[in-house]
Design a protein around this motif. Structure first.
Motif, short mmCIF file in Angstrom:
data_model
loop_
_atom_site.label_atom_id
_atom_site.label_comp_id
_atom_site.label_asym_id
_atom_site.label_seq_id
_atom_site.Cartn_x
_atom_site.Cartn_y
_atom_site.Cartn_z
N ALA A 9 3.36 5.23 -1.48
CA ALA A 9 2.38 5.20 -2.56
C ALA A 9 2.07 6.61 -3.02
O ALA A 9 1.94 7.53 -2.21
N LEU A 10 1.99 6.78 -4.35
CA LEU A 10 1.56 8.04 -4.94
C LEU A 10 0.10 7.90 -5.33
O LEU A 10 -0.26 7.01 -6.11
N VAL A 11 -0.75 8.73 -4.77
CA VAL A 11 -2.18 8.66 -5.06
C VAL A 11 -2.68 10.03 -5.47
O VAL A 11 -2.21 11.05 -4.97
N GLN A 12 -3.65 10.04 -6.38
CA GLN A 12 -4.23 11.32 -6.78
C GLN A 12 -5.29 11.79 -5.79
O GLN A 12 -5.44 12.98 -5.56
N ARG A 13 -6.01 10.82 -5.22
CA ARG A 13 -6.99 11.14 -4.20
C ARG A 13 -7.35 9.86 -3.45
O ARG A 13 -6.81 8.79 -3.72
N ALA A 14 -8.28 9.95 -2.50
CA ALA A 14 -8.55 8.82 -1.61
C ALA A 14 -8.98 7.56 -2.35
O ALA A 14 -8.65 6.44 -1.92
N ASP A 15 -9.71 7.71 -3.45
CA ASP A 15 -10.19 6.54 -4.18
C ASP A 15 -9.05 5.67 -4.72
O ASP A 15 -9.26 4.51 -5.06
N ASP A 16 -7.86 6.24 -4.83
CA ASP A 16 -6.71 5.50 -5.39
C ASP A 16 -5.98 4.66 -4.34
O ASP A 16 -5.06 3.92 -4.69
N ILE A 17 -6.34 4.77 -3.08
CA ILE A 17 -5.61 4.06 -2.02
C ILE A 17 -5.87 2.56 -2.11
O ILE A 17 -7.02 2.12 -2.17
N ASP A 18 -4.81 1.79 -2.16
CA ASP A 18 -4.91 0.32 -2.12
C ASP A 18 -4.87 -0.10 -0.65
O ASP A 18 -3.81 -0.26 -0.05
N TRP A 19 -6.05 -0.29 -0.07
CA TRP A 19 -6.13 -0.52 1.37
C TRP A 19 -5.45 -1.81 1.80
O TRP A 19 -4.99 -1.93 2.94
N ALA A 20 -5.33 -2.78 0.91
CA ALA A 20 -4.68 -4.03 1.25
C ALA A 20 -3.21 -3.81 1.65
O ALA A 20 -2.63 -4.61 2.38
N LYS A 21 -2.61 -2.72 1.17
CA LYS A 21 -1.21 -2.46 1.47
C LYS A 21 -1.02 -1.65 2.74
O LYS A 21 0.11 -1.43 3.18
N PHE A 22 -2.10 -1.19 3.34
CA PHE A 22 -1.99 -0.34 4.53
C PHE A 22 -2.64 -0.96 5.76
O PHE A 22 -2.63 -0.35 6.83
N GLY A 23 -3.19 -2.17 5.63
CA GLY A 23 -4.04 -2.71 6.68
C GLY A 23 -3.46 -2.79 8.06
O GLY A 23 -4.14 -2.44 9.03
N SER A 24 -2.22 -3.22 8.22
CA SER A 24 -1.70 -3.49 9.56
C SER A 24 -0.71 -2.43 10.06
O SER A 24 -0.06 -2.61 11.07
N ILE A 25 -0.60 -1.30 9.35
CA ILE A 25 0.38 -0.30 9.77
C ILE A 25 -0.09 0.42 11.03
O ILE A 25 -1.29 0.49 11.33
N THR A 26 0.86 0.93 11.78
CA THR A 26 0.56 1.73 12.98
C THR A 26 1.06 3.16 12.85
O THR A 26 0.81 3.99 13.72
N SER A 27 1.79 3.43 11.76
CA SER A 27 2.29 4.80 11.55
C SER A 27 2.31 5.10 10.06
O SER A 27 2.61 4.24 9.24
N LEU A 28 1.98 6.34 9.71
CA LEU A 28 1.85 6.75 8.31
C LEU A 28 2.34 8.18 8.15
O LEU A 28 2.01 9.06 8.95
N GLY A 29 3.13 8.43 7.13
CA GLY A 29 3.52 9.79 6.77
C GLY A 29 2.70 10.25 5.58
O GLY A 29 2.36 9.46 4.70
N VAL A 30 2.36 11.53 5.55
CA VAL A 30 1.56 12.08 4.46
C VAL A 30 2.18 13.38 3.98
O VAL A 30 2.51 14.26 4.78
N THR A 31 2.35 13.47 2.66
CA THR A 31 2.79 14.72 2.05
C THR A 31 2.02 14.92 0.77
O THR A 31 1.17 14.10 0.40
N ALA A 32 2.31 16.01 0.07
CA ALA A 32 1.64 16.29 -1.20
C ALA A 32 2.59 17.04 -2.11
O ALA A 32 3.37 17.89 -1.65
N GLY A 33 2.53 16.71 -3.39
CA GLY A 33 3.34 17.41 -4.38
C GLY A 33 2.93 18.86 -4.50
O GLY A 33 1.85 19.27 -4.05
#
Length: 329
Positions: free
Chosen positions: A257-281
């Motif tokens: 997912a590309l998000v501009q900031r935290a308010d843009d996160i669609d939490w329904a798509k991340f609910g059951s994950i156990t691992s997450l990668g984070v980067t920034a342009g």
């Protein structure tokens, strides 16, 4: 898939977060933002900026609050003694010519790596070569590069299909340059087609895709296979951020997912994950990465680690007229 509610640490599900390194601001972006802030410090508000100085809403809004006024064209600027700054993406030659005719005080914050591509194109033109530009139509950097030479001097190649269909006037007199913020893999595929079809084509003396784009994509390639989802902090009109999302999806992440900031996160798509990668342009400030991490920390117990692809120590000095006296010597 529903996101877990915010709760105490003991009730939160665990989430392994892998931060990509490097991420966020590159030297060209730092130089561009510093150029506007230095102009504000030297001349006071307002400082006019043609186009977004970098493609990030947070950065633009922060500079607006300090007195920067953003315009898309010089025609929007009244007759003024206030400084005018050109964005990091570069501008067609007609823009500084127009500014000079109106006696504007201008500062060019074009990334030096974009300027390098402009110079390459000019050299090819002087040598009488047909010039191809691998890039995306309408992106400000592409508009700026096309505008370095007389109209029709450069042909834009956006896809492999374009490369396969292109018919030159003289197959032995070709050269290509590229937009700096493209996907390394996509560009390589297009370049391979051009080199296969036209073995005599002149290639960039040094890779046009900038070091920051390359390093950020390489970090994503390392992290994406290790996580269930990736978040790219960046703007939708940021080419390098969009490419990071694509690279993540191609490199093994089930969802990106590309998000501009935290308010843009669609939490329904991340609910059951156990691992997450984070980067920034390259135009996204680290404060927005921290904001995203804080939002996940409200819902998960985070275990954070970093995976590095490269160390960056590149520095670009400010435009000479904006440097402090001792630095301008």
């Amino acid at each position: 898939m529903m996101a877990p509610p915010a709760a105490t640490d003991g009730q939160k599900p665990s989430l392994k977060v892998i931060l990509c390194s490097p991420r966020g601001f590159c030297a060209g972006v730092v130089r561009a933002i510093d150029s506007v802030e230095r102009a504000l410090a030297l001349y006071g508000a307002p400082v006019y900026v043609r186009h977004e100085i970098v493609h990030n809403r947070y950065v633009v809004e922060s500079l607006k609050a300090k007195g920067a006024i953003f315009v898309e064209e010089l025609g929007e600027i009244p007759d003024t003694d206030a400084p005018v700054v050109f964005s990091a993406h570069g501008v067609p030659k007609a823009v500084p010519d127009d500014a000079k005719s109106r006696n504007f005080l201008t500062f060019d914050a074009t990334c030096p790596l974009v300027t390098k591509v402009h110079r390459e194109a000019e050299i090819h033109f002087r040598r009488g070569k047909e010039i191809l530009l691998i890039g995306h139509a309408g992106h400000p950097e592409v508009v700026g590069t096309l505008g370095q030479l007389p109209e029709g001097s450069i042909t834009l190649i956006q896809t492999i299909e374009d490369a396969r269909r292109y018919e030159p006037k003289d197959a032995d007199n070709l050269a290509y340059v590229t937009q700096t913020t493209l996907s390394i893999d996509d560009t390589a595929e297009i370049a391979d087609v051009l080199r296969e079809r036209f073995p005599a084509i002149t290639i960039p003396h040094k890779e046009d895709i900038c070091y920051a784009t390359t390093n950020r994509q390489e970090a994503v390639k390392k992290v994406a296979p290790l996580v269930e989802a990736m978040i790219v902090v960046g703007a939708p009109n940021s080419s390098n951020s969009q490419r990071l999302k694509e690279v993540a999806e191609r490199s093994g992440s089930k969802f990106a997912a590309l998000v501009q900031r935290a308010d843009d996160i669609d939490w329904a798509k991340f609910g059951s994950i156990t691992s997450l990668g984070v980067t920034a342009g390259a135009s996204a400030p680290e404060v927005l990465v921290e904001e995203v991490l804080d939002a996940f920390a409200e819902r998960y117990h985070l275990m954070v680690e970093t995976v590095a692809a490269a160390e960056e120590d590149v520095f670009f000095p400010l435009p000479r007229a904006l440097r402090p006296p001792q630095a301008a010597e």
